[in-house]
Write a protein that holds these residues in place. Structure first.
Motif, mmCIF file in Angstrom:
data_model
loop_
_atom_site.group_PDB
_atom_site.id
_atom_site.type_symbol
_atom_site.label_atom_id
_atom_site.label_comp_id
_atom_site.label_asym_id
_atom_site.label_seq_id
_atom_site.Cartn_x
_atom_site.Cartn_y
_atom_site.Cartn_z
ATOM 1 N N HIS A 1 19.617 -0.340 28.356
ATOM 2 C CA HIS A 1 20.805 -1.495 27.002
ATOM 3 C C HIS A 1 19.330 -2.609 27.234
ATOM 4 O O HIS A 1 18.901 -3.200 26.504
ATOM 5 C CB HIS A 1 21.377 -2.059 27.436
ATOM 6 N N GLN A 2 19.029 -2.987 27.921
ATOM 7 C CA GLN A 2 18.082 -4.490 28.572
ATOM 8 C C GLN A 2 17.065 -4.548 28.098
ATOM 9 O O GLN A 2 16.323 -5.428 27.583
ATOM 10 C CB GLN A 2 18.535 -4.985 30.002
ATOM 11 N N GLY A 3 16.298 -3.330 28.014
ATOM 12 C CA GLY A 3 14.966 -2.459 27.905
ATOM 13 C C GLY A 3 14.652 -3.163 26.214
ATOM 14 O O GLY A 3 13.349 -2.853 26.011
ATOM 15 N N TYR A 4 15.895 -2.854 25.653
ATOM 16 C CA TYR A 4 15.465 -2.090 23.841
ATOM 17 C C TYR A 4 14.747 -3.907 23.504
ATOM 18 O O TYR A 4 15.247 -4.899 23.777
ATOM 19 C CB TYR A 4 17.772 -2.526 23.312
ATOM 20 N N VAL A 5 14.509 -3.481 22.343
ATOM 21 C CA VAL A 5 13.564 -3.905 21.491
ATOM 22 C C VAL A 5 13.585 -3.897 20.130
ATOM 23 O O VAL A 5 13.379 -2.821 19.691
ATOM 24 C CB VAL A 5 11.951 -4.225 21.556
ATOM 25 N N LYS A 6 14.652 -5.008 19.657
ATOM 26 C CA LYS A 6 15.194 -5.083 18.120
ATOM 27 C C LYS A 6 13.963 -5.428 17.372
ATOM 28 O O LYS A 6 13.123 -5.893 16.707
ATOM 29 C CB LYS A 6 16.389 -6.272 17.616
ATOM 30 N N LYS A 7 12.954 -4.362 16.990
ATOM 31 C CA LYS A 7 12.388 -3.665 16.066
ATOM 32 C C LYS A 7 12.298 -3.331 14.830
ATOM 33 O O LYS A 7 12.602 -2.343 14.891
ATOM 34 C CB LYS A 7 11.054 -2.818 16.685
ATOM 35 N N PRO A 8 12.640 -3.707 13.777
ATOM 36 C CA PRO A 8 12.966 -3.674 12.286
ATOM 37 C C PRO A 8 12.041 -2.612 11.304
ATOM 38 O O PRO A 8 10.351 -2.345 11.708
ATOM 39 C CB PRO A 8 12.278 -4.409 11.642
ATOM 40 N N PHE A 9 12.774 -1.950 10.516
ATOM 41 C CA PHE A 9 12.283 -0.035 9.722
ATOM 42 C C PHE A 9 12.572 -0.853 8.339
ATOM 43 O O PHE A 9 12.828 -1.313 8.497
ATOM 44 C CB PHE A 9 11.982 0.508 10.349
ATOM 45 N N TYR A 10 11.574 -0.559 7.726
ATOM 46 C CA TYR A 10 12.430 -0.798 6.521
ATOM 47 C C TYR A 10 11.646 -0.062 5.588
ATOM 48 O O TYR A 10 11.430 1.414 5.765
ATOM 49 C CB TYR A 10 11.291 -1.434 5.585
ATOM 50 N N GLU A 11 12.866 0.816 4.559
ATOM 51 C CA GLU A 11 12.997 2.157 3.635
ATOM 52 C C GLU A 11 13.866 1.483 2.233
ATOM 53 O O GLU A 11 14.461 1.024 2.557
ATOM 54 C CB GLU A 11 13.569 3.605 4.155
ATOM 55 N N ASN A 12 13.199 2.494 1.242
ATOM 56 C CA ASN A 12 13.881 2.461 -0.281
ATOM 57 C C ASN A 12 15.291 3.404 -0.007
ATOM 58 O O ASN A 12 15.287 4.629 0.811
ATOM 59 C CB ASN A 12 13.032 3.420 -0.544
ATOM 60 N N ARG A 13 15.850 2.668 0.031
ATOM 61 C CA ARG A 13 16.843 2.944 -0.274
ATOM 62 C C ARG A 13 17.326 2.999 -1.369
ATOM 63 O O ARG A 13 17.303 2.153 -2.780
ATOM 64 C CB ARG A 13 18.490 3.047 0.773
ATOM 65 N N PHE A 14 19.317 3.029 -2.112
ATOM 66 C CA PHE A 14 20.440 2.694 -3.513
ATOM 67 C C PHE A 14 21.907 2.802 -2.985
ATOM 68 O O PHE A 14 22.252 2.866 -2.135
ATOM 69 C CB PHE A 14 20.465 4.060 -4.075
ATOM 70 N N ARG A 15 21.809 1.986 -4.223
ATOM 71 C CA ARG A 15 23.256 1.314 -3.460
ATOM 72 C C ARG A 15 23.631 1.410 -5.341
ATOM 73 O O ARG A 15 23.816 0.454 -5.947
ATOM 74 C CB ARG A 15 23.610 0.128 -2.673
ATOM 75 N N ASP A 16 25.476 1.919 -4.750
ATOM 76 C CA ASP A 16 26.077 1.965 -6.039
ATOM 77 C C ASP A 16 26.951 0.548 -6.889
ATOM 78 O O ASP A 16 26.839 0.084 -5.490
ATOM 79 C CB ASP A 16 27.078 2.742 -6.840
#
Length: 792
Positions: free
Chosen positions: A225-240
């Motif tokens: 928990h304490q060693g977690y690195v908040k590293k983002p990822f990106y991908e295509n999605r759709f939303r209605d």
């Protein structure tokens, strides 16, 4: 046939047998009987030094590592009357001694002694009864074993009539396996001695199959928990337009937003169909799950055990230490006529309990006491429970009753709408819309899992047009360990039974003497300095290996069936200790300097006594002597030379020290002052001066139920995800009138949801709190995210 002495495990069991057979003594179906009872384990293994030949006694008494490992063949394996702590001494329990005397007096008059202790997976009931028979010298009488499915009168009468003859105590497989486990656990004292001596700790570093497993799981969980690195990822999605998200399970993820391929267009949504789905009610909660839920409200496991026991003795709830996850048809029928009364006590509409027949998922044959549930003595109200057993008792009854009542409600039903994006059919989405709340309208256990940020709120159907967007996400952070989380980890690994888990957890989190391995605050767990020390000592050890319990249970099974003998397996502990000594030595040499400092400050290792020489004006008399010094260390903080000079000059200084109770740092100001200890002894030393807290501006006051009250009316529920709720004057008036209000709140994803609540009394750390309590919100239950590959 002569008289049969029925030996039960505890007074309540004796009462059940008396109700079934017609009294504590008498004749049933032509057989004369008398019922007696123990009170848990009245006996325990002697100290190691008392079970070996006299020339070896000093060796087994010593904590010197040169005398480890022990030779299991040296032990005579003798039991004595259990002991208890009186003052600071361990003395023979006089109550247990008296009870054993009474048992011998009564059972000596019987031709047959029948062990009627509980049946359980580990054989503890068998051991409890037979060790008493053996200790009292009654093994020469005719011996019998009584085995019963549950404690309902029909089951107990049937068990009495079908008593099983026992040729000898040693011939009983469940006795042999339980006896082996108790001996193995006694030998595990060596791991505690090794960890304590090698670490240099002045406090015993407790180890054992279950304690060590808890420390390893929690320590590793905290590291993750304490060693977690908040590293983002990106991908295509759709939303209605209804906020339903459409994803491609096989789509690539990218570390940079600019790398995500573009060119996607808005597209109609194709509705693939709607399916009605059902889920049955949850299983009955055991003692570990119950204690986990209550820990979130600030109730310690030790208090839960104590309060539950009192409620059980009053027959308000069922037997606490059961290992059963289900109930028998007899137990179901016993409570069925009381269902409406129980529902009224906890505020459940009886009309919602329309499934009054037994469910196969909850009703099974076998077991003994049945799962934890309400008892036959139904209270008048929750207020009545609180008056007799406190706020904790009320919480216990409400949780148990509502959980039990869920199985009498219909299934939860929902419509699952499925669809995909027309131009890009690999992008699929779904929406679950509640149709029949069923058991969820009675009781839902709060889950520790995080909310799904993409779950739509309030949508009833899929939309018609899906628009592309680049989604920014983050790997799920490992959860902060909680009691509920820990119990689930232990259950997965088959480490201990529910009642044993709860009692051991209560022990390792009890910091009354400053020896806790773990610190719990509203369910969240951290390691104490002592626990952190143990966690760093255990890597690579056998006792710290979570599979050790599984191996011991495999050995127990072989001993039960007679395919192996206990001495052979006990002899293997010697190699385990030898291995762990070497691992612990290596681990101790790698202890971080920061941990060693914390150990010294928290008093885990002895800090050299240093004094400040006082000026004559501060000398004081202690007995016949004049004291001329003061301690240079306060709560782990050693005063620097400049701080000493300032203190001697009468100045106020500011320091950062470590709380000996919580192990956490705190800042305070103070000066050298004369004072008196709790025992009335004079002293001169550093006296902290804490500033008064500024007056609170978030409180409002008024009259509620004819009482003047004060509660948080501004910024209610503020946390890292939202600013909190400021109640309007109109809302405050409704709350003080006892009404439930409804308002719009914003969740951690930034989405709005409807919340309802009212003023109520709650409990934290055993103390009553008054304020606004959330009763309902309409957020969609969380769903677990799918794993996807990451492209770099």
């Amino acid at each position: 046939m002569g008289k049969v002495g029925i030996l039960t495990e505890k007074p309540s069991a004796a009462g059940k047998f008396a109700a079934a057979l017609g009294g504590m003594s008498g004749t049933f179906e032509g057989t004369e009987y008398v019922i007696v009872h123990a009170s848990g384990h009245l006996l325990e293994l002697k100290d190691p030094a008392a079970m070996v030949p006299a020339p070896l006694s000093e060796k087994y008494k010593s904590w010197d590592l040169a005398y480890l490992p022990w030779n299991a063949a040296d032990f005579r394996w003798e039991r004595e009357v259990r002991r208890k702590v009186s003052g600071k001494k361990l003395v023979t329990d006089p109550g247990a001694e008296r009870l054993l005397g009474n048992l011998k007096e009564t059972l000596s008059t019987c031709e047959t002694v029948c062990n009627a202790a509980d049946l359980d997976p580990t054989g503890e009931g068998s051991l409890l009864g037979w060790e008493i028979v053996e200790y009292l010298g009654l093994e020469g009488k005719k011996l019998e074993r009584m085995e019963f499915l549950d404690e309902t009168p029909p089951s107990l009468r049937k068990a009495f009539l079908s008593r099983r003859p026992v040729t000898s105590i040693e011939s009983e497989g469940d006795y042999r396996k339980a006896d082996f486990r108790s001996k193995w656990d006694m030998l595990s004292m060596q791991f505690t001695r090794a960890a304590t001596k090698l670490s240099g700790s002045d406090i015993v570093v407790r180890n054992g199959r279950l304690k060590s497993a808890m420390v390893v799981i929690v320590g590793d969980g905290l590291d993750a928990h304490q060693g977690y690195v908040k590293k983002p990822f990106y991908e295509n999605r759709f939303r209605d337009e209804n906020n339903v998200t459409y994803t491609d399970p096989e789509i690539d993820r990218f570390e940079n937003k600019s790398a995500v391929p573009g060119g996607l267009e808005s597209s109609p949504v194709v509705h693939d169909g709607t399916t009605r789905k059902k889920t049955g009610p949850p299983k009955l909660i055991d003692l570990a799950a119950l204690s986990s839920l209550l820990s979130k409200k600030g109730f310690a496991a030790k208090k839960v055990l104590e309060t539950y026991q009192k409620m059980y003795e009053a027959e308000v709830v069922s037997y606490p230490r059961t290992e059963d996850k289900f109930i028998s048809i007899e137990q179901f029928n016993e409570l069925l006529p009381l269902v409406d009364k129980i529902a009224a006590v906890v505020g459940v509409d009886p009309a919602a309990l329309s499934h009054r027949g037994p469910r196969k998922s909850h009703i099974k044959s076998g077991g003994a006491h049945g799962a934890n549930r309400p008892g036959p003595n139904v209270p008048q109200s929750l207020a009545d429970v609180a008056e007799k057993f406190g706020e904790l008792g009320k919480e216990i009854y409400e949780l148990l009753a509502k959980n039990y009542l869920t199985m009498l409600a219909p299934d939860y039903e929902y419509d699952q709408h499925r669809g995909h994006v027309a131009k890009y059919p690999s992008f699929v989405g779904s929406l679950n819309v509640p149709a029949v709340f069923g058991w969820k309208g009675v009781f839902v256990i709060e889950d520790d899992e995080p909310d799904d940020d993409d779950a739509p709120s309030g949508a009833k159907a899929l939309g018609t047009l899906a628009k592309p967007f680049v989604h920014e996400g983050f790997p799920t952070r490992p959860p902060h360990p909680t009691m509920g989380w820990l119990m689930k980890q232990l259950e997965k690994r088959r480490v201990g039974t529910a009642s044993t888990l709860t009692s051991t957890y209560a022990e390792v989190t009890n910091n009354a003497t400053g020896k806790a391995l773990m610190i719990e605050k509203r369910g969240k767990i951290t390691l104490s300095v002592l626990g952190e020390l143990n966690h760093r000592i255990l890597p690579g050890t056998r006792i710290g290996d979570l599979s050790i319990t599984e191996k011991v249970f495999e050995q127990m099974a072989q001993i039960e069936t007679g395919t192996a003998a206990a001495p052979d397996f006990l002899a293997l502990v010697e190699d385990l200790v030898r291995h762990d000594l070497e691992k612990m030595k290596a681990n101790v040499n790698r202890l971080p300097a920061e941990l060693k400092e914390r150990m010294a400050k928290a008093g885990v290792t002895r800090v050299p006594v240093e004094n400040i020489t006082l000026p004559p004006a501060l000398h004081f008399t202690h007995g016949d002597a004049v004291a001329t010094t003061a301690k240079r260390v306060f709560c782990g903080h050693r005063f620097t030379d400049s701080e000493v000079a300032a203190l001697l000059a009468g100045q106020i200084i500011e320091i950062t020290a470590i709380s000996p109770k919580s192990g956490k740092p705190f800042t305070c100001k103070g000066a050298l002052e004369a004072g008196v200890t709790d025992k009335g002894y004079p002293f001169v030393g550093f006296k902290p001066q804490f500033e008064e807290r500024p007056p609170r501006t978030d409180l409002v006051s008024g009259v509620w139920k004819d009482k003047k009250v004060e509660f948080k009316g501004r910024g209610w529920g503020a946390n890292e995800h939202w600013a909190g709720k400021d109640f309007t004057e109109q809302e405050l008036a409704k709350l003080l009138a006892g009404e439930t209000i409804e308002f719009e709140a914003i969740g951690k994803s930034g989405k709005k949801y409807t919340a309802k609540g009212a003023l109520a009394v709650s409990t934290h750390n055993g103390y009553k709190n008054f304020g606004f309590t959330l009763k309902f919100d309409n957020r969609t239950p969380a769903t677990k995210p799918r794993k996807r590959k990451v492209s770099r």
